[in-house]
Design an enzyme around this catalytic site. Structure first.
Site, short mmCIF file in Angstrom:
data_model
loop_
_atom_site.label_atom_id
_atom_site.label_comp_id
_atom_site.label_asym_id
_atom_site.label_seq_id
_atom_site.Cartn_x
_atom_site.Cartn_y
_atom_site.Cartn_z
N HIS A 283 0.84 -1.21 0.00
CA HIS A 283 0.00 0.00 0.00
C HIS A 283 0.87 1.25 0.00
CE1 HIS A 283 -3.27 -2.74 1.23
NE2 HIS A 283 -4.07 -1.81 0.75
N HIS A 284 0.21 2.39 -0.24
CA HIS A 284 0.87 3.70 -0.23
C HIS A 284 1.46 4.01 1.15
CE1 HIS A 284 -2.70 5.27 1.88
NE2 HIS A 284 -3.35 4.42 1.11
N LYS B 58 -0.54 4.96 4.59
CA LYS B 58 -1.41 4.01 5.29
C LYS B 58 -0.93 3.83 6.73
CE LYS B 58 -3.70 -0.45 4.86
NZ LYS B 58 -5.01 0.14 5.20
N1 LIG Z 1 -12.54 -0.67 3.35
C1 LIG Z 1 -12.03 -0.22 2.20
O1 LIG Z 1 -12.43 -0.60 1.09
C2 LIG Z 1 -10.93 0.82 2.27
C3 LIG Z 1 -10.36 1.33 1.10
C4 LIG Z 1 -9.42 2.35 1.22
C5 LIG Z 1 -9.05 2.82 2.48
N2 LIG Z 1 -9.62 2.27 3.59
C6 LIG Z 1 -9.35 2.77 4.94
O2 LIG Z 1 -10.09 3.97 5.10
C7 LIG Z 1 -9.42 4.83 6.03
C8 LIG Z 1 -9.23 6.22 5.40
O3 LIG Z 1 -8.46 6.09 4.23
P1 LIG Z 1 -8.09 7.38 3.35
O4 LIG Z 1 -7.19 6.85 2.30
O5 LIG Z 1 -9.30 8.15 2.98
O6 LIG Z 1 -7.23 8.21 4.42
P2 LIG Z 1 -6.96 9.80 4.42
O7 LIG Z 1 -5.87 9.99 5.43
O8 LIG Z 1 -6.76 10.29 3.04
O9 LIG Z 1 -8.31 10.43 4.97
C9 LIG Z 1 -8.78 10.25 6.28
C10 LIG Z 1 -9.58 11.49 6.63
O10 LIG Z 1 -10.19 11.29 7.89
C11 LIG Z 1 -10.12 12.50 8.61
N3 LIG Z 1 -10.23 12.23 10.04
C12 LIG Z 1 -9.28 11.71 10.86
N4 LIG Z 1 -9.75 11.67 12.13
C13 LIG Z 1 -11.02 12.17 12.08
C14 LIG Z 1 -12.01 12.41 13.05
N5 LIG Z 1 -11.83 12.11 14.35
N6 LIG Z 1 -13.19 12.95 12.65
C15 LIG Z 1 -13.43 13.23 11.35
N7 LIG Z 1 -12.50 13.06 10.39
C16 LIG Z 1 -11.32 12.53 10.75
C17 LIG Z 1 -8.78 13.13 8.22
O11 LIG Z 1 -8.81 14.52 8.44
C18 LIG Z 1 -8.70 12.77 6.74
O12 LIG Z 1 -9.25 13.77 5.90
C19 LIG Z 1 -8.13 4.09 6.40
O13 LIG Z 1 -8.35 3.36 7.59
C20 LIG Z 1 -7.92 3.14 5.23
O14 LIG Z 1 -7.17 1.99 5.59
C21 LIG Z 1 -10.54 1.29 3.50
#
Ligand SMILES: NC(=O)c1ccc[n+]([C@@H]2O[C@H](COP(=O)([O-])OP(=O)(O)OC[C@H]3O[C@@H](n4cnc5c(N)ncnc54)[C@H](O)[C@@H]3O)[C@@H](O)[C@H]2O)c1
Length: 240
Positions: A135-136, A139
């Site tokens: 992954h990137h 993560k």
């Molecule tokens: N299940 C899936 O299919 C799947 C796919 C991709 C990513 N993910 C997961 O999703 C999550 C997010 O991934 P991403 O790539 O969007 O990350 P990202 O870091 O780009 O975005 C996360 C966002 O959440 C916000 N955030 C953090 N704490 C918060 C809070 N307490 N309240 C509100 N907002 C908050 C941050 O400001 C940020 O904008 C990770 O856990 C990743 O592993 C899951």
């Protein structure tokens, strides 16, 4: 469908784009810098919330949605040590949630094939099994939630494996998961069966985030108006 987005990062923005293309309405966006959004009237008007934030905040967001009576689709990974607690709060509050370690339809089909391949390979102990995920670099959790799902499926279908470890191992009852972090990679999961004679490689490669976002919107449409706890297998009509 009226959607509240909780988390407006890479996934929140990808979901917004897919949902709007399908004619859904994003009525609220809550990110780390505007927690006051939880008090906005739109939060109670949402027909479904979609949550992609961070492992430390996801369980809290799930319980808040149960309290508000808003069904929640959660894609955040890395919080499953609190699964039992979240499930019991959901049941006690009559809430509704759908969690998937990976929302892409392709990965959910890959999960089904992984179970079948594990059953076929189980009697053939000359093969060493290795799981790799890439992954990137942003993560936060390792191994990925998807890799954990794959590992749990393998262990459930091969009695020689008792648990997984996120490092190289020589213990035959341990399943090795190797995590690599490489800039910009949306997600690669590979299962390798290796013997002296031959190797079988089984790989899923996500080319972008659209598959995760499309699956999350599909899950939101499924969850709207329901109570209880669901998975992508329910959405796709696959057996649990
Ligand atoms: N299940 C899936 O299919 C799947 C796919 C991709 C990513 N993910 C997961 O999703 C999550 C997010 O991934 P991403 O790539 O969007 O990350 P990202 O870091 O780009 O975005 C996360 C966002 O959440 C916000 N955030 C953090 N704490 C918060 C809070 N307490 N309240 C509100 N907002 C908050 C941050 O400001 C940020 O904008 C990770 O856990 C990743 O592993 C899951």
């Amino acid at each position: 469908m009226k959607i509240a987005l909780i988390g407006y990062g890479k996934m929140g923005k990808a979901i917004e784009s897919v949902a709007m293309t399908q004619g859904h309405e994003i009525i609220l966006r809550i990110d780390a810098n505007n927690p006051e959004g939880w008090q906005a009237p739109e939060m109670k008007q949402a027909e479904v919330a979609i949550e992609f934030t961070a492992p430390e905040s996801a369980p809290h967001h799930l319980v808040k949605c149960f309290e508000l009576g808003v069904p929640i689709v959660c894609g955040t990974t890395g919080w499953l040590n609190q699964w039992e607690d979240v499930v019991s709060r959901c049941t006690a509050l009559g809430g509704s949630f759908l969690y998937a370690s990976n929302f892409s339809v392709g990965v959910n089909l890959f999960f089904e094939l992984n179970k079948q391949l594990a059953r076929l390979m189980a009697p053939h102990d000359e093969y060493k099994i290795l799981l790799e995920e890439i992954h990137h670099t942003e993560k936060k959790d390792a191994p990925s939630g998807t890799a954990i799902t794959l590992a749990e499926q393998l262990i459930a279908n091969n009695s020689a494996k008792k648990n997984w470890v996120n490092q190289p191992t020589t213990q035959s009852d341990e399943l090795e998961i190797i995590s690599k972090r490489i800039d910009k990679v949306p997600g690669i999961h590979k299962i390798l069966y290796q013997s002296d004679i031959d190797s079988i490689e089984f790989t899923h490669t996500a080319h972008n985030r659209i598959g995760f976002a499309t699956g999350a919107v599909m899950a939101a449409k499924f969850l709207k108006g329901k109570t209880g706890i669901y998975t992508m297998q329910d959405v796709l009509g696959l057996s649990r």
